[in-house]
Design a protein around this motif. Structure first.
Motif, PDB file in Angstrom:
ATOM      1  N   GLU A  22       0.732  -1.196  -0.067  1.00 45.08           N
ATOM      2  CA  GLU A  22       0.123   0.026   0.033  1.00 45.08           C
ATOM      3  C   GLU A  22       0.927   1.125  -0.039  1.00 45.08           C
ATOM      4  O   GLU A  22       0.579   2.163  -0.691  1.00 45.08           O
ATOM      5  N   THR A  26       1.649   3.775  -3.347  1.00 44.85           N
ATOM      6  CA  THR A  26       1.409   5.286  -3.442  1.00 44.85           C
ATOM      7  C   THR A  26       2.735   5.985  -3.847  1.00 44.85           C
ATOM      8  O   THR A  26       2.474   6.839  -4.368  1.00 44.85           O
ATOM      9  N   PHE A  40      -0.862  14.581  -2.135  1.00 49.02           N
ATOM     10  CA  PHE A  40      -0.193  13.677  -1.012  1.00 49.02           C
ATOM     11  C   PHE A  40       0.073  14.356   0.109  1.00 49.02           C
ATOM     12  O   PHE A  40       0.365  15.659   0.112  1.00 49.02           O
ATOM     13  N   ARG A  52       1.503   9.825   1.558  1.00 48.48           N
ATOM     14  CA  ARG A  52       0.006   9.209   1.726  1.00 48.48           C
ATOM     15  C   ARG A  52      -0.988   9.787   0.856  1.00 48.48           C
ATOM     16  O   ARG A  52      -0.873  11.233   0.887  1.00 48.48           O
ATOM     17  N   ALA A  53      -1.604   9.450   0.303  1.00 42.82           N
ATOM     18  CA  ALA A  53      -2.658  10.066  -0.840  1.00 42.82           C
ATOM     19  C   ALA A  53      -3.854  10.615   0.435  1.00 42.82           C
ATOM     20  O   ALA A  53      -4.275  10.344   1.340  1.00 42.82           O
ATOM     21  N   ARG A  59      -6.760   7.072  -1.950  1.00 42.99           N
ATOM     22  CA  ARG A  59      -6.350   6.387  -0.806  1.00 42.99           C
ATOM     23  C   ARG A  59      -7.309   5.072  -0.530  1.00 42.99           C
ATOM     24  O   ARG A  59      -6.718   4.032  -0.392  1.00 42.99           O
ATOM     25  N   ILE A  62      -6.456   2.279  -3.662  1.00 42.13           N
ATOM     26  CA  ILE A  62      -4.840   1.668  -3.256  1.00 42.13           C
ATOM     27  C   ILE A  62      -4.998   0.647  -2.049  1.00 42.13           C
ATOM     28  O   ILE A  62      -4.970  -0.484  -2.164  1.00 42.13           O
TER      29      ILE A  62
END
Length: 205
Positions: A22, A26, A40, A52-53, A59, A62
């Motif tokens: 994960e 990303t 992000f 991190r999205a 988010r 993914i």
């Protein structure tokens, strides 16, 4: 990662791997610049600065896709997980491949911390790999694909029902492969590399 009671070594390794994938996927999407950098936010994972999205749908896509692989990773059914960037004709332009094996005969306890340390080097290497990638057209698309050694039977579980055949076309010639990182730490073996089409199949951008 906290170990669950009575969890098998394969289950432990798969849980660490899903969490890692994960974050790594990303990072790939961020690296390729298909979204503005403001989509992000910087976080720390395994003591490495990662992205991190921020957008809930990105988010969720993914997270849900990778989490859906967990039961199949535990059983050793997944051979590769890829992030594929393709053009409007569904022709792949670039593939980031995670080729993996979860040893089904391994019976000892898994040291999650040791496994995470091994995986951390992938994230560090990925963050400085932009020079190995290709420039993508502004209208490109991407998706996460899984290559199963044995296809899950539809209707047997919610996770099995979520996986459908991809509409992305296949290259006719062997691709160019650029290795990024590999590791072998029972029960998990992992190779990370980039694939590009051969010169005869490279689309004009």
């Amino acid at each position: 990662m906290q170990r669950k009671e009575n969890e098998t070594p394969q289950g432990q390794a798969a849980s660490v791997l899903v969490e890692f994938l994960e974050v790594a996927i990303t990072a790939v999407v961020f690296l390729k610049g298909v979204y503005p950098s403001g989509a992000f936010e910087r976080r720390r994972y395994m003591n490495v600065v990662v992205q991190r999205a921020r957008h809930p749908q990105l988010r969720y896509y993914i997270h849900a896709t990778v989490s859906g692989l967990l039961p199949f990773l535990q059983k050793g059914m997944v051979d590769r997980v890829a992030v594929v960037f393709f053009n409007t004709d569904n022709v792949p332009l670039e593939k980031f491949i995670f080729k993996l094996t979860v040893n089904q005969s391994y019976g000892s306890a898994v040291e999650g911390v040791d496994l995470q340390i091994s995986l951390r080097s992938f994230l560090a290497k990925l963050s400085v790999s932009e020079s190995l990638t290709k420039k993508l057209p502004p209208d490109c698309r991407w998706e996460i694909t899984g290559n199963f050694q044995l296809l899950p039977e539809t209707g047997t579980s919610k996770e099995a029902n979520s996986w459908i055949p991809t509409g992305i076309k296949q290259w006719e010639q062997p691709p160019f492969i650029t290795p990024i990182r590999s590791m072998s730490s029972d029960p998990l073996c992992l190779q990370f590399y980039i694939e590009h089409p051969s010169l005869s199949e490279s689309p004009v951008l």
